[in-house]
Design a protein around this motif. Structure first.
Motif: not given
Length: 237
Positions: A156-171
Motif C-alpha cells: 500500500s505505502h511503497s509498492a513502487h519500491l518492491g519487485r514482485s517474485a510472484v509476478d515474475a512467476m506468473g509471467l
C-alpha cells in the motif's frame, strides 16, 4: 519376502537407501520385473475407504494404484522362477526395487549406474480400467524448479519500491500456456506452485517457486488380454 523364496538381494544400489535388486537363477536370459514404489505428498488414505480419509492429514501415500506395483511385480517374479524350475528352462529372474517411481526418478539413477545393462527383457505393469499389453517407447521427462527472488515492500505505502517474485512467476506460467498452442499434441507441460510467496496480499512478495514437468508421450496401440491387467513390455535395443 524375496529372500524367503531364494532370491539373492543387493541392497542400497545406485546410492539410494531404498533401492535394491533381487535375483534368482544362474543361467539363461535375464528377465526383469520392475517393482515400483513411491510416496506422493498429501496422499495418505485409509485402506478400503471410498472417500477421502487420510490416516494422517498431509502425510504421503500412494496414488493411481501404485500400492499394488511392488507387490504385484514381486508375485510375477516368484511365479516365473517356479515355472522355470518346473519346465527346466534356464532363466535369471531379477526384481528391481525402484523407489521414487513418480517424481523421484529412482530408475534414472539405477540406469545411470548400469544396473539395467545386461537385462534382456523387463516387465512392469499398472492397474487400469482395461486389460491389455503394450510395447512402449516413452521419451524422458524433465523436472525443473524455477526460483524467483524479488524485493519485498509494503504493497500500500511503497509498492513502487518492491519487485514482485510472484509476478515474475506468473509471467512464466502465462508464457508456458501461450506456448501450448505451438507444440505438438503429444507434448506435455505442467507446473505446480511450490512457494506462492506467502499469505499476506498487502506485501510485495520477494520469493516464489514453481516446479515444471515437461516431456513427450507416445502411446502405441495395445492388445487386450483376458483376466489380467495393463502390462508394459520394454525390450532393450
Amino acid at each position: 519376502m524375496l529372500e524367503k523364496y531364494g532370491f539373492t538381494i543387493r541392497r542400497q544400489v545406485a546410492g539410494i537407501d531404498t533401492a535394491f535388486i533381487a535375483e534368482k537363477g544362474d543361467d539363461g536370459p535375464v528377465i526383469a520385473f520392475l517393482g515400483e514404489f513411491d510416496a506422493l505428498s498429501a496422499m495418505s488414505q485409509e485402506a478400503g475407504a471410498s472417500e477421502q480419509k487420510p490416516i494422517k492429514p498431509g502425510a504421503t501415500g500412494h496414488g493411481c494404484g501404485h500400492n499394488l506395483l511392488g507387490a504385484g511385480s514381486m508375485l510375477a517374479a516368484v511365479t516365473l522362477t517356479d515355472v522355470a524350475r518346473e519346465t527346466g528352462h534356464p532363466v535369471r529372474v531379477r526384481y528391481y526395487g525402484c523407489p521414487g517411481e513418480e517424481g523421484g526418478s529412482g530408475k534414472a539413477f539405477m540406469a545411470r549406474d548400469g544396473l539395467f545393462d545386461d537385462v534382456d527383457v523387463a516387465f512392469t505393469w499398472h492397474p487400469a480400467p482395461i486389460t491389455g499389453a503394450r510395447s512402449n517407447e516413452n521419451l524422458a521427462v524433465i523436472g525443473v524448479y524455477y526460483k524467483f527472488s524479488g524485493r519485498s515492500a509494503h504493497a500500500s505505502h511503497s509498492a513502487h519500491l518492491g519487485r514482485s517474485a510472484v509476478d515474475a512467476m506468473g509471467l512464466l506460467h502465462v508464457g508456458a500456456n501461450f506456448l501450448r498452442e505451438h507444440v505438438s499434441p503429444n507434448v506435455r507441460m505442467h507446473y505446480a506452485i511450490t512457494n506462492g510467496g506467502g499469505s499476506s496480499p498487502n506485501v510485495v512478495q520477494a520469493t516464489a517457486e514453481t516446479l515444471f514437468m515437461c516431456g513427450q508421450r507416445i502411446w502405441p496401440t495395445f492388445c487386450r488380454l483376458p483376466n489380467g491387467c495393463m502390462t508394459w513390455l520394454a525390450v532393450q535395443r
